[in-house]
Design a protein around this motif. Structure first.
Motif, PDB file in Angstrom:
ATOM      1  N   LEU A 116      10.501  51.501  33.487  1.00 31.83           N
ATOM      2  CA  LEU A 116      10.696  52.530  32.460  1.00 31.83           C
ATOM      3  C   LEU A 116      11.885  52.154  31.587  1.00 31.83           C
ATOM      4  N   SER A 117      11.708  52.403  30.289  1.00 31.74           N
ATOM      5  CA  SER A 117      12.793  52.131  29.343  1.00 31.74           C
ATOM      6  C   SER A 117      13.904  53.154  29.524  1.00 31.74           C
ATOM      7  N   ASP A 118      15.045  52.893  28.911  1.00 39.21           N
ATOM      8  CA  ASP A 118      16.153  53.844  28.959  1.00 39.21           C
ATOM      9  C   ASP A 118      15.747  55.181  28.334  1.00 39.21           C
ATOM     10  N   VAL A 119      14.932  55.128  27.275  1.00 43.96           N
ATOM     11  CA  VAL A 119      14.454  56.349  26.622  1.00 43.96           C
ATOM     12  C   VAL A 119      13.557  57.137  27.575  1.00 43.96           C
ATOM     13  N   ASP A 120      12.653  56.432  28.255  1.00 41.63           N
ATOM     14  CA  ASP A 120      11.762  57.094  29.212  1.00 41.63           C
ATOM     15  C   ASP A 120      12.555  57.685  30.383  1.00 41.63           C
ATOM     16  N   MET A 121      13.550  56.961  30.863  1.00 41.86           N
ATOM     17  CA  MET A 121      14.372  57.459  31.971  1.00 41.86           C
ATOM     18  C   MET A 121      15.153  58.702  31.537  1.00 41.86           C
ATOM     19  N   LEU A 124      12.778  61.579  31.569  1.00 37.71           N
ATOM     20  CA  LEU A 124      12.502  62.012  32.943  1.00 37.71           C
ATOM     21  C   LEU A 124      13.658  62.851  33.493  1.00 37.71           C
ATOM     22  N   ARG A 125      14.899  62.452  33.207  1.00 38.09           N
ATOM     23  CA  ARG A 125      16.046  63.251  33.625  1.00 38.09           C
ATOM     24  C   ARG A 125      15.994  64.639  32.999  1.00 38.09           C
ATOM     25  N   LYS A 126      15.618  64.670  31.712  1.00 40.69           N
ATOM     26  CA  LYS A 126      15.509  65.959  31.004  1.00 40.69           C
ATOM     27  C   LYS A 126      14.426  66.828  31.663  1.00 40.69           C
ATOM     28  N   ALA A 127      13.303  66.219  32.030  1.00 43.82           N
ATOM     29  CA  ALA A 127      12.225  66.955  32.692  1.00 43.82           C
ATOM     30  C   ALA A 127      12.717  67.536  34.016  1.00 43.82           C
ATOM     31  N   ARG A 128      13.457  66.724  34.775  1.00 42.64           N
ATOM     32  CA  ARG A 128      13.988  67.214  36.051  1.00 42.64           C
ATOM     33  C   ARG A 128      14.950  68.370  35.826  1.00 42.64           C
TER      34      ARG A 128
END
Length: 139
Positions: A116-121, A124-128
């Motif tokens: 996963l790219s830094d943008v995708d990560m 994902l943090r935002k989703a969590r």
């Protein structure tokens, strides 16, 4: 307050029925009783002068206020109800959207074997964070 408090301040009071009385109006020279008083089941007291005086004039003449015609309310010094920032439906929509983001990311990593790219990560943090916030709102 009951009708007794009003009746005790009036002259020429006469009972005319259950919880109904007539009396001389204290705010004008009343030759025959023109003031009607009635106590309702919930404790409110109705006052009407057929001679034309307003309720405020009648009550002022006997040293009372309009609020005195209503029963005292129980003490309402309780904390105000907390308002939820989101409705239950909005919370479910947030969970649905964020779990889809997590699912797509998991598929990319697992099935495609991609990193996963830094943008995708970051997403994902935002989703969590959002899922955690929803869980906190439900507590």
């Amino acid at each position: 307050m009951s009708a007794d408090a009003v009746l005790s301040r009036l002259d020429r009071v006469r009972r005319v029925g259950d919880d109904r009385w007539v009396a001389a109006c204290p705010s004008h020279a009343d030759k025959s009783p023109s003031l009607s008083i009635r106590e309702l089941e919930d404790g409110r007291v109705l006052v009407h002068d057929f001679g034309g005086c307003s309720v405020e004039q009648v009550l002022s003449a006997i040293g009372m206020e309009l609020a005195d015609l209503y029963p005292k309310r129980p003490n309402t010094d309780r904390a105000p109800r907390e308002r939820k920032p989101w409705s239950d439906r909005q919370l479910l929509e947030i969970i649905d959207r964020e779990t889809n983001v997590i699912f797509v990311a998991a598929c990319d990593v697992t099935l495609a074997g991609r990193r996963l790219s830094d943008v995708d990560m970051s997403r994902l943090r935002k989703a969590r964070e959002r899922v955690t916030a929803v869980m906190g709102a439900l507590a």
